[in-house]
Design a protein around this motif. Structure first.
Motif, PDB file in Angstrom:
ATOM      1  N   VAL A  76      34.557  23.726  37.409  1.00 46.56           N
ATOM      2  CA  VAL A  76      33.583  23.948  38.472  1.00 46.56           C
ATOM      3  C   VAL A  76      34.085  23.287  39.752  1.00 46.56           C
ATOM      4  CG1 VAL A  76      31.238  23.423  39.272  1.00 46.56           C
ATOM      5  CG2 VAL A  76      31.615  24.156  36.912  1.00 46.56           C
ATOM      6  N   LYS A  77      34.093  24.059  40.824  1.00 46.36           N
ATOM      7  CA  LYS A  77      34.469  23.522  42.132  1.00 46.36           C
ATOM      8  C   LYS A  77      33.254  22.910  42.804  1.00 46.36           C
ATOM      9  CE  LYS A  77      36.705  24.969  46.408  1.00 46.36           C
ATOM     10  NZ  LYS A  77      37.301  26.115  47.108  1.00 46.36           N
ATOM     11  N   LYS A  78      32.122  23.648  42.753  1.00 47.41           N
ATOM     12  CA  LYS A  78      30.887  23.112  43.321  1.00 47.41           C
ATOM     13  C   LYS A  78      29.692  23.910  42.814  1.00 47.41           C
ATOM     14  CE  LYS A  78      30.923  25.779  47.596  1.00 47.41           C
ATOM     15  NZ  LYS A  78      30.854  25.757  49.031  1.00 47.41           N
ATOM     16  N   ILE A  79      28.548  23.264  42.881  1.00 50.10           N
ATOM     17  CA  ILE A  79      27.283  23.915  42.594  1.00 50.10           C
ATOM     18  C   ILE A  79      26.472  23.836  43.873  1.00 50.10           C
ATOM     19  CG2 ILE A  79      25.160  23.833  41.252  1.00 50.10           C
ATOM     20  CD1 ILE A  79      26.777  22.670  38.950  1.00 50.10           C
ATOM     21  N   ASP A  80      26.137  24.997  44.401  1.00 50.35           N
ATOM     22  CA  ASP A  80      25.470  25.092  45.688  1.00 50.35           C
ATOM     23  C   ASP A  80      24.259  25.994  45.556  1.00 50.35           C
ATOM     24  OD1 ASP A  80      25.756  24.022  48.163  1.00 50.35           O
ATOM     25  OD2 ASP A  80      27.206  25.481  48.876  1.00 50.35           O
ATOM     26  N   ASN A  98      16.881  27.100  35.860  1.00 53.39           N
ATOM     27  CA  ASN A  98      18.022  26.425  35.242  1.00 53.39           C
ATOM     28  C   ASN A  98      18.895  25.683  36.240  1.00 53.39           C
ATOM     29  OD1 ASN A  98      17.678  27.182  32.434  1.00 53.39           O
ATOM     30  ND2 ASN A  98      17.962  29.264  33.205  1.00 53.39           N
ATOM     31  N   HIS A  99      18.742  25.978  37.516  1.00 56.43           N
ATOM     32  CA  HIS A  99      19.582  25.348  38.528  1.00 56.43           C
ATOM     33  C   HIS A  99      19.484  23.826  38.501  1.00 56.43           C
ATOM     34  CE1 HIS A  99      20.350  23.709  42.578  1.00 56.43           C
ATOM     35  NE2 HIS A  99      21.424  24.457  42.473  1.00 56.43           N
ATOM     36  N   SER A 100      18.278  23.283  38.479  1.00 56.34           N
ATOM     37  CA  SER A 100      18.124  21.824  38.515  1.00 56.34           C
ATOM     38  C   SER A 100      18.686  21.189  37.243  1.00 56.34           C
ATOM     39  CB  SER A 100      16.672  21.426  38.719  1.00 56.34           C
ATOM     40  OG  SER A 100      15.872  21.908  37.671  1.00 56.34           O
ATOM     41  N   ALA A 105      23.053  17.882  35.086  1.00 57.19           N
ATOM     42  CA  ALA A 105      24.118  17.677  34.109  1.00 57.19           C
ATOM     43  C   ALA A 105      25.476  17.559  34.795  1.00 57.19           C
ATOM     44  CB  ALA A 105      24.133  18.813  33.100  1.00 57.19           C
ATOM     45  N   TYR A 106      25.712  18.358  35.847  1.00 60.55           N
ATOM     46  CA  TYR A 106      26.978  18.298  36.574  1.00 60.55           C
ATOM     47  C   TYR A 106      27.121  16.973  37.321  1.00 60.55           C
ATOM     48  CZ  TYR A 106      30.960  19.867  39.363  1.00 60.55           C
ATOM     49  OH  TYR A 106      32.194  19.976  39.948  1.00 60.55           O
ATOM     50  N   LYS A 107      26.032  16.486  37.896  1.00 55.59           N
ATOM     51  CA  LYS A 107      26.069  15.171  38.552  1.00 55.59           C
ATOM     52  C   LYS A 107      26.444  14.088  37.540  1.00 55.59           C
ATOM     53  CE  LYS A 107      22.719  13.841  41.208  1.00 55.59           C
ATOM     54  NZ  LYS A 107      21.389  13.675  41.840  1.00 55.59           N
ATOM     55  N   PHE A 111      29.824  11.660  37.779  1.00 62.70           N
ATOM     56  CA  PHE A 111      29.771  10.206  37.830  1.00 62.70           C
ATOM     57  C   PHE A 111      30.684   9.555  36.804  1.00 62.70           C
ATOM     58  CE2 PHE A 111      25.651  10.504  40.199  1.00 62.70           C
ATOM     59  CZ  PHE A 111      26.090   9.820  41.313  1.00 62.70           C
ATOM     60  N   ARG A 112      31.210  10.335  35.875  1.00 62.61           N
ATOM     61  CA  ARG A 112      32.177   9.798  34.907  1.00 62.61           C
ATOM     62  C   ARG A 112      33.558   9.644  35.523  1.00 62.61           C
ATOM     63  NH1 ARG A 112      31.650  13.926  30.121  1.00 62.61           N
ATOM     64  NH2 ARG A 112      33.871  13.651  30.347  1.00 62.61           N
ATOM     65  N   TYR A 113      33.784  10.250  36.693  1.00 70.40           N
ATOM     66  CA  TYR A 113      35.120  10.282  37.282  1.00 70.40           C
ATOM     67  C   TYR A 113      35.116   9.734  38.699  1.00 70.40           C
ATOM     68  CZ  TYR A 113      35.813  13.316  33.314  1.00 70.40           C
ATOM     69  OH  TYR A 113      35.841  13.820  32.050  1.00 70.40           O
TER      70      TYR A 113
END
Length: 138
Positions: A76-80, A98-100, A105-107, A111-113
Motif C-alpha cells: 500500500v502506498k497510501k489510503i486516502d 470499512n474505510h475507518s 489497521a493501516y495506521k 507505527f511498527r516501522y
C-alpha cells in the motif's frame, strides 16, 4: 496450527500454471466464484476459495477488511478518503463503513516501522519540514 512460512502460492487453472510470490501480491479480490490475485505486473484468475489462499498469508502483513478482499499492507502506498493506492499505481475503492477499519489497521501497521510522524496539517497549514524540529520555546 500453521507455522511454516510459505513463499509462493501455486495457481493452476485450465490455461495457467504459475507460482506467485506472496510478497509480490498487492491484493486478492473475490469476484463471484473466481479470485483475482493482483501483483504489480499481472492479474491471476483462479477458482480457488479465498480461505485456501488466505491461509499462508496469516504470518505476513495482509489484512482482510471484507470477506472477499485481502490487502497486502506492504504494497500500500497510501489510503486516502475512500481509496487505497498501491505501489504499482493501481487503486481500489473502499466503502465508507470499512474505510475507518482499514485506515485504523493501516495506521497500526505503519507505527511498527519508524521513523514516522503525526502532524495535523489542517491546523498547521504554514508548517514546513523544519517546523518539525524547530524549538517553539525560542
Amino acid at each position: 496450527m500453521y507455522t511454516e512460512k510459505t513463499d509462493t502460492i501455486s495457481i493452476i487453472t485450465g490455461t495457467t500454471c504459475a507460482q506467485v510470490g506472496i510478497d509480490d501480491i498487492e491484493f486478492i479480490d473475490r469476484e463471484g466464484k473466481s479470485l483475482s490475485i493482483y501483483t504489480s505486473l499481472y492479474v491471476y484468475k483462479t477458482y480457488a476459495k479465498i480461505d485456501d489462499i488466505a491461509y499462508p498469508l496469516i504470518v505476513r502483513a495482509f489484512y482482510r477488511p471484507l470477506v472477499g478482499l485481502i490487502i497486502n499492507f506492504d504494497k500500500v502506498k497510501k489510503i486516502d478518503k475512500f481509496e487505497i493506492e498501491f505501489e504499482s499505481g493501481r487503486r481500489i475503492a473502499i466503502g465508507r463503513n470499512n474505510h475507518s477499519k482499514v485506515r485504523k489497521a493501516y495506521k497500526k501497521y505503519l507505527f511498527r516501522y519508524p521513523p514516522y510522524t503525526s502532524i495535523d496539517w489542517e491546523n498547521k497549514p504554514h508548517a514546513t519540514i523544519n517546523s518539525l524540529w524547530d524549538d517553539e520555546s525560542k
